[in-house]
Design an enzyme around this catalytic site. Structure first.
Site, PDB file in Angstrom:
ATOM      1  N   HIS A 140      -3.593  12.732  -3.512  1.00  0.00           N
ATOM      2  CA  HIS A 140      -4.433  13.430  -4.485  1.00  0.00           C
ATOM      3  C   HIS A 140      -5.580  12.557  -4.971  1.00  0.00           C
ATOM      4  CE1 HIS A 140      -1.131  16.062  -4.126  1.00  0.00           C
ATOM      5  NE2 HIS A 140      -0.320  15.326  -4.837  1.00  0.00           N
ATOM      6  N   CYS A 141      -6.134  11.751  -4.074  1.00  0.00           N
ATOM      7  CA  CYS A 141      -7.251  10.860  -4.408  1.00  0.00           C
ATOM      8  C   CYS A 141      -6.910   9.979  -5.600  1.00  0.00           C
ATOM      9  CB  CYS A 141      -8.523  11.656  -4.697  1.00  0.00           C
ATOM     10  SG  CYS A 141      -8.976  12.762  -3.371  1.00  0.00           S
ATOM     11  N   ALA A 142      -5.627   9.611  -5.739  1.00  0.00           N
ATOM     12  CA  ALA A 142      -5.218   8.870  -6.940  1.00  0.00           C
ATOM     13  C   ALA A 142      -4.172   7.816  -6.615  1.00  0.00           C
ATOM     14  CB  ALA A 142      -4.685   9.846  -7.996  1.00  0.00           C
TER      15      ALA A 142
END
Lengths: 166, 145
Positions: A140-142
């Site tokens: 999640h791009c995290a």
């Protein structure tokens, strides 16, 4: 928002966009080309050099019309109902870890972030997919946040749009 | 989808992924290579003990989904004792199976247990999980020729 991939919208103030130079040269973005000077086409053509993603644009328009027809109030109500249905049940399951779903606050969106203990998220996603439930599993791009939470592996997100039969 | 999922998550896969017999450090390993799927976090380190052109022993360490772990475990069972050349041929065959370049079960029979992962070819999102170990093996052995 349900459109094909590879298309998006740049939304900006006309005067500012008009003052900006083009970032890409190509077909259909010029007005007059001289030996030492060029003027550019009017907005938005100035920023649309080269071959257009026509299929993407048509698909995006259809997606916007589709969502507009359903209405965002109704979409929000359906998402809220799905969260109200799903969240208490997920809380009852001992092998589910929830993130950002504090019981004292309402979920602000129709997204539930969770982890199934001891099972890799991509296996969970594949198994849920086979029962008609679409989740997003991944970083999640995290990645830094996952590491902070002590999670080495990517987690699942349950965006409640797929069940929203309108 | 239901059919193929059941096929993929058979007892076999789940057995191999929950307690992979071949997941441990390998004493005397003389070849080691890391394989990684950055987008999903699958990560394996393949360790090989190669003597006289034969893969005498192999093991792996790492983390990942059931498919990547099971695939690696099955691969090691398959290549142990095989020649470097044969091991590379089997890796090529497995990858060809997942890419649907080889579909004939008779031709794929020598993949043995790994044949049970054939249906991953119907699950585009999971293909990279299944082939990780085999690509890593091929890369490791390329330098050993």
């Amino acid at each position: 928002m349900l459109s094909p991939m590879g298309i998006g919208v740049l939304y900006g103030k006309y005067d500012i966009l008009d003052a900006m130079p083009p970032f890409l040269m190509g077909g259909d973005m010029i007005e007059y080309v001289q030996e030492q000077d060029t003027t550019f086409a009017e907005l938005p053509a100035k920023f649309e050099a080269g071959t257009q993603n026509v299929g993407g644009a048509a698909g995006l328009q259809a997606a916007i019309e589709y969502l507009g027809k359903i209405g965002f109030d109704r979409i929000e109500a359906i998402e809220k109902a799905l969260v109200d249905y799903a969240l208490p049940q997920l809380r009852e399951l001992p092998y589910i870890e929830l993130y950002g779903c504090d019981s004292t606050r309402d979920n602000k969106t129709g997204i539930i972030a969770f982890n199934v203990k001891d099972v890799h998220p991509h296996d969970v996603a594949t198994i849920l997919d086979s029962t008609g439930v679409a989740v997003r599993a991944g970083h999640h791009c995290a990645q830094p946040l996952h590491r902070y939470l002590g999670l080495e592996l990517p987690r699942e997100l349950l965006p409640l749009q797929h069940e929203g039969r309108c | 989808m239901d059919m193929s999922l059941e096929d993929v998550y058979t007892e076999l896969v789940s057995e191999h992924s929950r307690s992979p017999e071949n997941r441990h450090p390998l004493a005397g390993a003389n070849c080691s290579l890391k394989g990684h799927n950055p987008s999903c976090g699958d990560e394996i380190t393949l360790e090989l003990k190669i003597e006289d052109g034969i893969v005498k022993d192999a093991a792996f360490e790492g983390v990942g989904c059931a498919i990547s772990q099971a695939s690696t475990d099955m691969m090691i069972d398959l290549i142990r004792g095989k020649s470097v050349e044969k091991a590379r041929e089997l890796a090529g065959k497995f990858i060809a199976m997942i890419k649907r370049e080889i579909t004939d079960d008779d031709e794929l029979e020598e993949l043995d247990e790994a044949l049970s992962l054939k249906n991953v070819s119907n699950m585009p999102a999971r293909v990279k999980c299944a082939v990780l170990a085999w690509h890593t093996l091929d890369d490791a052995l390329k330098e050993k020729k």
